[in-house]
Design a protein around this motif. Structure first.
Motif, mmCIF file in Angstrom:
data_model
loop_
_atom_site.group_PDB
_atom_site.id
_atom_site.type_symbol
_atom_site.label_atom_id
_atom_site.label_comp_id
_atom_site.label_asym_id
_atom_site.label_seq_id
_atom_site.Cartn_x
_atom_site.Cartn_y
_atom_site.Cartn_z
ATOM 1 N N MET A 1 37.569 -9.281 7.511
ATOM 2 C CA MET A 1 37.864 -8.690 6.071
ATOM 3 C C MET A 1 37.557 -9.872 5.110
ATOM 4 S SD MET A 1 41.605 -7.270 4.612
ATOM 5 C CE MET A 1 41.328 -5.774 5.649
ATOM 6 N N THR B 1 37.481 -8.182 -0.392
ATOM 7 C CA THR B 1 37.791 -6.676 0.067
ATOM 8 C C THR B 1 39.216 -6.181 -0.367
ATOM 9 O OG1 THR B 1 36.386 -6.886 1.952
ATOM 10 C CG2 THR B 1 38.036 -5.059 1.895
ATOM 11 N N ARG C 1 42.827 -4.406 -0.368
ATOM 12 C CA ARG C 1 43.594 -3.843 0.833
ATOM 13 C C ARG C 1 44.240 -2.942 0.763
ATOM 14 N NH1 ARG C 1 46.488 -9.833 1.913
ATOM 15 N NH2 ARG C 1 47.691 -8.458 3.327
ATOM 16 N N TRP D 1 38.486 3.712 3.304
ATOM 17 C CA TRP D 1 37.128 3.023 3.070
ATOM 18 C C TRP D 1 37.001 3.220 1.476
ATOM 19 C CZ3 TRP D 1 33.764 5.328 7.386
ATOM 20 C CH2 TRP D 1 33.891 4.528 8.532
ATOM 21 N N GLN E 1 39.377 0.882 -0.427
ATOM 22 C CA GLN E 1 38.607 -0.628 0.119
ATOM 23 C C GLN E 1 37.349 -0.820 -0.639
ATOM 24 O OE1 GLN E 1 37.201 -1.457 3.921
ATOM 25 N NE2 GLN E 1 38.780 -2.680 4.418
ATOM 26 N N GLU F 1 45.970 0.998 -2.979
ATOM 27 C CA GLU F 1 45.494 -0.381 -3.353
ATOM 28 C C GLU F 1 46.944 -1.323 -3.232
ATOM 29 O OE1 GLU F 1 44.495 -4.173 -4.398
ATOM 30 O OE2 GLU F 1 45.399 -2.702 -5.939
#
Length: 434
Positions: free
Chosen positions: A1, A5, A7, A189, A192, A257
């Motif tokens: 990661m 990126t 989380r 996804w 992310q 998020e």
């Protein structure tokens, strides 16, 4: 990661299941080892070889926030999904006061396998009995029972989005028994990658009907030996298992998020570290020997999350109570984890509720998140005569306190799709990064 990126964390959980219609009721039933499998009550099953199932009982849709119009027009699996979504938002303290921008950044992904089966059978029966005649009363009845919401496979996702006016990504995943996990993984996804800030994701199914039961009976997939002992029927990894138990239900998770969740002081059940999926590319119902594709999937998931086999503390397995499935699973665990496979607690939620098809992997994701939050592992029921080929620690019959930092939830579906979600205890990723 990478450092850039985004989380993703889980801040809300909602469940409709045979052994509990709220997160807390369901979790307490799982920890106490209470089975929701009983004799079928929704129709006369006396002429069928299978007379037991994991039915959802005492479900009152209006008590779960559905409107009278939704109660009249939405099918049973869609009602389950909407009820679970409402629970998840309430659990996350986000059921009110969304601004327009937040609604545009919030989406819905729902997985399902057989959500139209029961409704299709009902419509077929209605047309068989009444046809389409020049009878105003019959025609009115047909108009009530046939709406777009009864025919569209994406009814659950669009109904949740419409109810809450969420304008973000909205999709339905139809990958069989892994559909709920796939919906969660795809939603993970999206957050992310910055395409959404919050996603309601999970699965739903309700196919306990003569067509649904007969479809699986024909291929010998359902248990027929425990009609007089329904709570003993689902027995993953036990030598006397003889097939899975049809069940119904739904689970929805609110993914958020991480920085948004922290900023509003949300309770975080777990962090989603990764998701992976592959295909057996083998057979519609059979499994390849030794579960090679599952082995590769587990290795891929660990690699993508920068984890080693030694990092995994718990697995919520597919564990459907079928002989070939669980032997292949066990072989895959041993191949991936080596000697450590014997030290990892593994539990099968289906032992308590049966197989809820497209909802199963979403319900199991809820269990896995709660294991990380509560540091308590639910049991695998009916472990009386262990299969010598399934000789790992399947947490027999009694819940167990156990430290869990990293957990996997994996599922396999008819058609050959395998999926795995990787979760971490809150703050565990920060510790690993040090």
């Amino acid at each position: 990661m990478s450092e850039t990126t985004r989380r993703v964390v889980i801040t809300g959980l909602g469940v409709i299941a045979p052994n509990g219609n709220t997160r807390e009721a369901f979790w307490q039933a799982c920890i106490q080892g209470h089975s929701g499998i009983r004799r079928i009550t929704r129709f006369d099953a006396s002429a069928l070889p299978v007379k037991i199932a994991g039915e959802v009982h005492d479900f009152s849709p209006m008590q779960h926030g559905l409107t009278p119009d939704e109660v009249q027009t939405l099918t049973r699996p869609t009602q389950f999904a909407l009820a679970a979504a409402n629970q998840a938002l309430h659990d996350a303290t986000l059921d009110t006061n969304f601004c327009t921008e937040e609604r545009e950044r919030t989406g819905v992904y729902v997985g399902t396998a057989m959500s139209f089966v029961e409704e299709g059978e009902r419509l077929w029966t209605h047309f068989t009995n009444y046809g389409r005649y020049d009878n105003e009363e019959v025609n009115d009845a047909l108009q009530i029972c046939i709406t777009p919401a009864t025919l569209m496979p994406d009814a659950a996702a669009v109904s949740i989005a419409a109810h809450h006016r969420f304008y973000g990504p909205c999709a339905t995943i139809a990958t069989g028994c892994s559909a709920g996990a796939d919906a969660i993984g795809e939603a993970f996804w999206l957050i992310q990658e910055g395409q959404a800030d919050r996603m309601l994701a999970g699965g739903t199914d309700a196919a306990i009907c003569p067509i649904g039961l007969n479809a699986f009976s024909v291929i010998g997939a359902l248990s027929t030996s425990y009609n007089d002992r329904p709570k003993e029927a689902s027995r993953p990894y036990d030598q006397k298992r003889d097939g899975f138990i049809m069940a119904e239900g739904a689970a929805m998770l609110l993914l958020e998020e991480r920085e948004l969740a922290l900023a509003r002081g949300a309770h975080i059940y777990a962090e989603v570290l990764g998701f992976a999926s592959n295909s057996n590319a083998y057979h519609m119902t059979s499994l390849p020997e030794h579960g090679e594709p599952l082995q590769q999937l587990l290795k891929q998931a660990l690699t993508e999350c920068a984890l080693s086999p030694a990092d995994v503390d718990y697995i919520n397995s597919h564990g459907s109570s079928t002989q070939p499935n669980e032997r292949a699973e066990t072989a895959a665990y041993k191949a991936v984890f080596g000697k450590r496979a014997y030290a990892i607690p593994i539990s099968a939620t289906k032992s308590m509720i049966g197989h809820t098809q497209g909802a199963a992997s979403a319900i199991e994701a809820v269990v896995t998140a709660l294991v990380l939050d509560q540091q308590l592992i639910p049991p695998t029921l009916n472990q009386e005569y262990p299969d010598p080929l399934c000789d790992l620690d399947y947490v027999p019959n009694v819940a167990r306190s156990h430290p869990v930092r990293i957990a996997l939830s994996h599922s396999s579906g008819f058609g050959g799709v395998n999926s795995v979600l990787v979760f971490a205890q809150t703050g565990e990723h920060d510790e690993q990064a040090k």
